[in-house]
Scaffold this motif. Structure first.
Motif, PDB file in Angstrom:
ATOM      1  N   VAL A 119     -31.074  12.634   7.704  1.00  0.00           N
ATOM      2  CA  VAL A 119     -29.570  11.644   8.827  1.00  0.00           C
ATOM      3  C   VAL A 119     -28.578  11.625   7.282  1.00  0.00           C
ATOM      4  O   VAL A 119     -27.091  12.008   6.970  1.00  0.00           O
TER       5      VAL A 119
ATOM      6  N   THR B 193     -22.851  14.634   8.357  1.00  0.00           N
ATOM      7  CA  THR B 193     -22.434  12.924   9.203  1.00  0.00           C
ATOM      8  C   THR B 193     -20.407  13.124   9.435  1.00  0.00           C
ATOM      9  O   THR B 193     -20.330  11.802   9.159  1.00  0.00           O
TER      10      THR B 193
ATOM     11  N   PHE C 213     -18.797  11.054  11.948  1.00  0.00           N
ATOM     12  CA  PHE C 213     -18.533   9.528  11.477  1.00  0.00           C
ATOM     13  C   PHE C 213     -18.016   9.104  10.801  1.00  0.00           C
ATOM     14  O   PHE C 213     -16.942   7.778  11.210  1.00  0.00           O
TER      15      PHE C 213
ATOM     16  N   ASP D  92     -23.877   6.399   7.765  1.00  0.00           N
ATOM     17  CA  ASP D  92     -24.713   7.162   7.951  1.00  0.00           C
ATOM     18  C   ASP D  92     -25.762   6.403   8.194  1.00  0.00           C
ATOM     19  O   ASP D  92     -27.331   6.699   8.904  1.00  0.00           O
TER      20      ASP D  92
ATOM     21  N   ALA E 199     -25.639   4.809  12.269  1.00  0.00           N
ATOM     22  CA  ALA E 199     -26.057   6.677  12.918  1.00  0.00           C
ATOM     23  C   ALA E 199     -27.858   6.980  12.555  1.00  0.00           C
ATOM     24  O   ALA E 199     -28.607   6.735  13.376  1.00  0.00           O
TER      25      ALA E 199
ATOM     26  N   PHE F  26     -22.406  16.031  15.832  1.00  0.00           N
ATOM     27  CA  PHE F  26     -23.598  15.488  15.442  1.00  0.00           C
ATOM     28  C   PHE F  26     -24.892  16.673  16.147  1.00  0.00           C
ATOM     29  O   PHE F  26     -25.915  16.958  15.864  1.00  0.00           O
TER      30      PHE F  26
ATOM     31  N   GLN G 208     -25.133  19.960  14.874  1.00  0.00           N
ATOM     32  CA  GLN G 208     -25.698  19.655  13.832  1.00  0.00           C
ATOM     33  C   GLN G 208     -27.272  19.204  13.412  1.00  0.00           C
ATOM     34  O   GLN G 208     -28.108  20.582  12.495  1.00  0.00           O
TER      35      GLN G 208
END
Length: 552
Positions: free
Chosen positions: A37, A43, A46, A63, A66, A121, A124
């Protein structure tokens, strides 16, 4: 010297080593999740929703938040309060937090941003899995899965029930307004709250939304039925085979057909009479041959009258049956839920219904969910083409992130970078799904046990229903090769569903409204893919180091 038990000294300065890296062994999977992550996923979606700078305490790193949610969802934890508790008591969660202790409100607010970030996400994670060598596209499978919404079946109401609720709410508001005016003065409540603090999703608004949804569904059904009737008329007027008329307009169409037949025959009679009168006036003798049969005695008119009578009788019987069914109804009718108006009653295997959604998932041969969609439709068949289009986009993404091919493997790489065959059950079997553009497909034409029985005895009785594409698919599934290929559907399509429900423990969504529920499901699919890479042995510290080295 005799040994006794180890001492339990709870007054010692440290129960855990002062270095957090010693709290868990180096091969614990939480370290890989943290590394992925923080260092291998973009990210920014986010981060875009978080505020930095300005007065007040600094916010939590997205991060870190998440990663907590990834680890929590992977282990069956979806409650924000349970996440808060585990961040204080569970070593793996404390390692992720790195000394921070977010409360449940922080997790709830962070999860509220899912609709903007969950899709990115998922993309990714899918790209990372491709870089790690996952994504077998030779055979993929499409399947639907019902999942419970954050709403109770008891909160469902019919249209009449919703109107009664709305009426009671209006009466209650009027009574409360009158009492408030008497107590605090007209136009004042006495406890004024700023407008921005008022909840925009009140019970009254949910009731109104449910009523609007029911009305929209009725209007859509009426429009679709009207379109079918018009299409039938167009085919009939063009002289094409029109088939059976739509039931809703069968009587009307039969009446139109009778009037048309009568008009045609009467036109022939009128034309003969006019020509006969002209012949008498000009030559003094009538036309040769018999005059046309009067319209009320013509065979086609009588046939059309008989069809109209039969159609009226069928319509009356259908109306009576529908009235009896409505009076003796035991199952759900057209209802809406006042807790989550976007959710629907969904039939489940084994009988019964749940209040929930229907997820559509396209899965690769090695268990990755390459395309996913959360829908509010009970049926699967309308989603075959949209999911196929999503899968093709995922194929392009996977192909763009695959490791570089070794010399002499270009041909194999080309085969990997396209979908070879799509497998689906009988819920996706309309003719349109068999004939639409796209890769080769095997779609069941019936229950699996019946397909197996037919494959063992290819000369067995053919049901005969369906168009040419369904007939061809039924014949193909009778062959040994066709049935052998279709047998892979179960473990490809249904294994991820079993993993999410039984291993990850996600049997009910935590948020309400289709937009938020869809984002939560997409996030769950991304977590499934990430841990699939981990448990399959593709996601290792060595693999991540190699990815970092190649990027450098």
């Amino acid at each position: 010297m005799a040994k006794w038990y180890r001492p339990v000294d709870r007054d010692q300065p440290f129960l855990l080593p002062p270095d957090m890296r010693e709290w868990l062994p180096g091969d614990h999977p939480v370290w890989l999740v943290i590394t992925v992550v923080a260092g291998h996923l973009d990210t920014s979606a986010f981060h875009a929703r978080r505020r930095t700078g300005g007065p007040g305490t600094a916010g939590y790193d997205p991060d870190m938040l998440a990663t907590v949610l990834v680890w929590a969802y992977a282990h069956g934890v979806t409650s924000s309060r349970e996440m808060e508790r585990l961040c204080r008591t569970d070593v793996a969660f404390r390692v992720i937090c790195g000394g921070n202790l977010p409360d449940h409100v922080t997790f709830a607010r962070f999860r509220a941003d899912f609709p903007e970030a969950a899709g990115e996400f998922f993309t990714q994670v899918l790209a990372l899995c491709a870089r790690l060598g996952l994504g077998q596209l030779g055979t993929v499978a499409l399947d639907g899965m019902k999942i419970a919404a954050n709403a109770s079946r008891a909160a469902n109401r019919t249209g009449e029930g919703l109107r009664k609720l709305a009426g009671r709410a209006v009466a209650a508001h009027a009574a409360a307004d009158a009492a408030g005016d008497e107590l605090s003065g007209e136009g004042r409540r006495g406890d004024e709250v700023p407008a921005e603090a008022v909840d925009p999703r009140t019970r009254d608004e949910r009731i109104a939304a449910a009523l609007a949804s029911l009305k929209a569904e009725r209007d859509e059904a009426e429009a679709a039925e009207k379109a079918r009737v018009e299409a039938y008329r167009d085919r009939r007027e063009a002289g094409e085979r029109a088939g059976c008329p739509p039931a809703s307009a069968a009587v009307e169409l039969a009446e139109e057909n009778l009037a048309l037949v009568i008009a045609r025959q009467q036109a022939k009679v009128d034309d003969w009479q006019a020509r006969n009168a002209a012949s008498l006036a000009a030559a003094g003798r009538p036309l040769r041959g018999s005059p046309p049969v009067p319209a009320d005695r013509h065979c086609r008119v009588k046939e059309a009258e008989a069809k109209l009578g039969a159609t009226r009788a069928r319509a009356a019987e259908a109306e009576r049956t529908a009235a009896e069914r409505e009076a003796n109804r035991t199952g759900p009718g057209p209802v809406r839920n006042i807790t989550d108006p976007d959710s629907r009653l969904m039939p489940v295997r084994g009988g019964g219904f749940i209040q929930g959604y229907n997820t559509q998932n396209m899965t690769s041969g090695d268990g990755l969910i390459i395309a996913t969609e959360l829908t509010d439709e009970q049926a699967d068949c309308p989603w075959f083409e949209p999911m196929l289009a999503q899968a093709q986009d995922a194929v392009a993404l996977i192909a763009a992130h695959r490791p570089a091919a070794r010399p002499g493997q270009d041909g194999g790489r080309r085969d990997q970078d396209r979908i070879g065959q799509v497998l689906a059950d009988a819920g996706y079997c309309p003719e349109a799904n068999l004939t639409c553009d796209g890769p080769d497909r095997l779609i069941a034409t019936g229950k699996h046990r019946n397909l197996e029985k037919a494959a063992r005895d290819p000369a067995s009785h053919d049901p005969g229903w369906g168009g040419p594409a369904i007939q061809a698919m039924r014949a193909r599934l009778k062959t040994a090769d066709g049935m052998a290929a279709y047998r892979h559907r179960g473990h490809i399509a249904e294994t991820p569903h079993g993993h999410i429900k039984h291993n990850m423990g996600l049997r009910q969504l935590s948020v309400r409204g289709k937009r938020k529920a869809s984002a939560e499901w997409t996030f769950t699919a991304a977590v499934h893919n990430l841990f699939k890479a981990l448990t399959a042995g593709h996601l290792t510290s060595q693999a991540l180091a190699a990815l970092a080295g190649s990027a450098a």
